[in-house]
Scaffold this motif. Sequence first.
Motif, PDB file in Angstrom:
ATOM      1  N   ASN A   2      95.195  40.049  98.007  1.00 49.32           N
ATOM      2  CA  ASN A   2      96.535  39.612  97.653  1.00 49.32           C
ATOM      3  C   ASN A   2      97.592  40.448  98.400  1.00 49.32           C
ATOM      4  O   ASN A   2      97.513  41.676  98.413  1.00 49.32           O
ATOM      5  CB  ASN A   2      96.705  39.740  96.142  1.00 49.32           C
ATOM      6  N   GLY A   4     100.495  41.177  97.482  1.00 58.27           N
ATOM      7  CA  GLY A   4     101.201  42.039  96.529  1.00 58.27           C
ATOM      8  C   GLY A   4     100.554  43.402  96.398  1.00 58.27           C
ATOM      9  O   GLY A   4     101.228  44.407  96.190  1.00 58.27           O
ATOM     10  N   VAL A   5      99.229  43.441  96.536  1.00 52.27           N
ATOM     11  CA  VAL A   5      98.517  44.720  96.458  1.00 52.27           C
ATOM     12  C   VAL A   5      98.940  45.618  97.614  1.00 52.27           C
ATOM     13  O   VAL A   5      99.123  46.831  97.439  1.00 52.27           O
ATOM     14  CB  VAL A   5      96.986  44.475  96.472  1.00 52.27           C
ATOM     15  N   LYS A   7     101.825  45.675  99.071  1.00 54.10           N
ATOM     16  CA  LYS A   7     103.166  46.211  98.785  1.00 54.10           C
ATOM     17  C   LYS A   7     103.077  47.394  97.830  1.00 54.10           C
ATOM     18  O   LYS A   7     103.771  48.398  97.999  1.00 54.10           O
ATOM     19  CB  LYS A   7     104.044  45.121  98.189  1.00 54.10           C
ATOM     20  N   TYR A   8     102.210  47.280  96.819  1.00 56.88           N
ATOM     21  CA  TYR A   8     102.049  48.387  95.878  1.00 56.88           C
ATOM     22  C   TYR A   8     101.465  49.616  96.565  1.00 56.88           C
ATOM     23  O   TYR A   8     101.889  50.747  96.303  1.00 56.88           O
ATOM     24  CB  TYR A   8     101.168  47.984  94.697  1.00 56.88           C
ATOM     25  N   LEU A   9     100.500  49.416  97.442  1.00 58.66           N
ATOM     26  CA  LEU A   9      99.910  50.540  98.164  1.00 58.66           C
ATOM     27  C   LEU A   9     100.928  51.220  99.074  1.00 58.66           C
ATOM     28  O   LEU A   9     100.959  52.452  99.169  1.00 58.66           O
ATOM     29  CB  LEU A   9      98.704  50.074  98.972  1.00 58.66           C
ATOM     30  N   GLY A  11     104.175  51.248  98.548  1.00 58.95           N
ATOM     31  CA  GLY A  11     105.086  51.940  97.638  1.00 58.95           C
ATOM     32  C   GLY A  11     104.511  53.252  97.135  1.00 58.95           C
ATOM     33  O   GLY A  11     105.194  54.279  97.102  1.00 58.95           O
ATOM     34  N   ILE A  12     103.231  53.239  96.763  1.00 60.99           N
ATOM     35  CA  ILE A  12     102.583  54.460  96.296  1.00 60.99           C
ATOM     36  C   ILE A  12     102.525  55.479  97.428  1.00 60.99           C
ATOM     37  O   ILE A  12     102.763  56.682  97.207  1.00 60.99           O
ATOM     38  CB  ILE A  12     101.173  54.139  95.758  1.00 60.99           C
ATOM     39  N   VAL A  67     110.616  54.857  86.699  1.00 67.16           N
ATOM     40  CA  VAL A  67     109.980  53.538  86.659  1.00 67.16           C
ATOM     41  C   VAL A  67     110.910  52.508  86.031  1.00 67.16           C
ATOM     42  O   VAL A  67     111.034  51.380  86.522  1.00 67.16           O
ATOM     43  CB  VAL A  67     108.635  53.607  85.908  1.00 67.16           C
ATOM     44  N   ARG A  71     112.315  49.209  87.965  1.00 64.31           N
ATOM     45  CA  ARG A  71     112.109  47.863  87.418  1.00 64.31           C
ATOM     46  C   ARG A  71     113.416  47.151  87.146  1.00 64.31           C
ATOM     47  O   ARG A  71     113.529  45.928  87.297  1.00 64.31           O
ATOM     48  CB  ARG A  71     111.293  47.934  86.130  1.00 64.31           C
ATOM     49  N   GLY A  75     113.204  44.601  89.874  1.00 66.23           N
ATOM     50  CA  GLY A  75     112.262  43.697  89.229  1.00 66.23           C
ATOM     51  C   GLY A  75     112.925  42.599  88.553  1.00 66.23           C
ATOM     52  O   GLY A  75     112.519  41.594  88.158  1.00 66.23           O
TER      53      GLY A  75
END
Length: 75
Positions: A2, A4-5, A7-9, A11-12, A67, A71, A75
């Motif tokens: 995906n 989206g995964v 993007k999260y990686l 960001g982290i 966080v 968000r 978000g």
Amino acid sequence: MNPGVGKYLIGIGIIVVLAGIVIYFFGDKLNWLGRLPGDIRIEGKNGGFYFPIVTCIVVSILLNLIVVLIRKFFG
């Protein structure tokens, strides 16, 4: 996988790099972190025990605020 995964990686990874920069440049000024009033420290002649409970609470509150702000704005 995906997108989206990814993007999260990313960001982290950015957060880890920023934390590293802060520790590298301001590490000598963060000596108080881990030595707040309320942190449990028991030292004996054969060893010791240290649990930074107040520091954990303060870091947890700061991370939760970050966080919530992320968000709220993204978000």
